[in-house]
Design a protein around this motif. Sequence first.
Motif: not given
Length: 187
Positions: A168-172
């Motif tokens: 999930d890119d929201d958690f990078k």
Amino acid sequence: MPNRTANYAAFYVAEPFSESNLGANATPDFLYYNQLRAWKGADSSFPFIDAHAKTYNVRDGSEWETLKKRLHDRLTASKNIVLFLSDSTKNSKALREEIDYGINTKGLPVIVIYPDFKEKSDICCTTGIRKQVKDLWDKLPMFRDSMSKVATLHVPYKKSLIVSALKDDDFKVQTMAEATAYYYKLN
């Protein structure tokens, strides 16, 4: 700026730490971290890039300042923190440092994996995150008090959901979502 591609796994182990002694391998949170490494070893497409493998190991006899520098180096090379939070977790000096530096200095989002819980319904209900999950945050006051500064994703110990979280890119850090607590909603 370093290439921030790694996942920094944060977990409790008794101190002093040595991966080669039985003590570390008898610590449940360390075993869950090892499971991530095993999944990666069995399937190279498993989306876990171990920050701990990016710098050389620190030995038992290392001074705290040496260990702290190594932790900081690994966190600096990371895109997020994968925190194992369980009934066995204790508020160790190293874990406090990892969370403080990772969140408050580096602004890393956190994927919190709860090994004691296996299903989405163990993490949340219709009104949000369950009290039994929130009670675990008290085991790590540094995390509890800092988590509002970054996006956090709260995940049960289920491989398919861990894979989704790691992808999930929201958690990078480079593409982090709004700083709040997230979880997988019930179907």
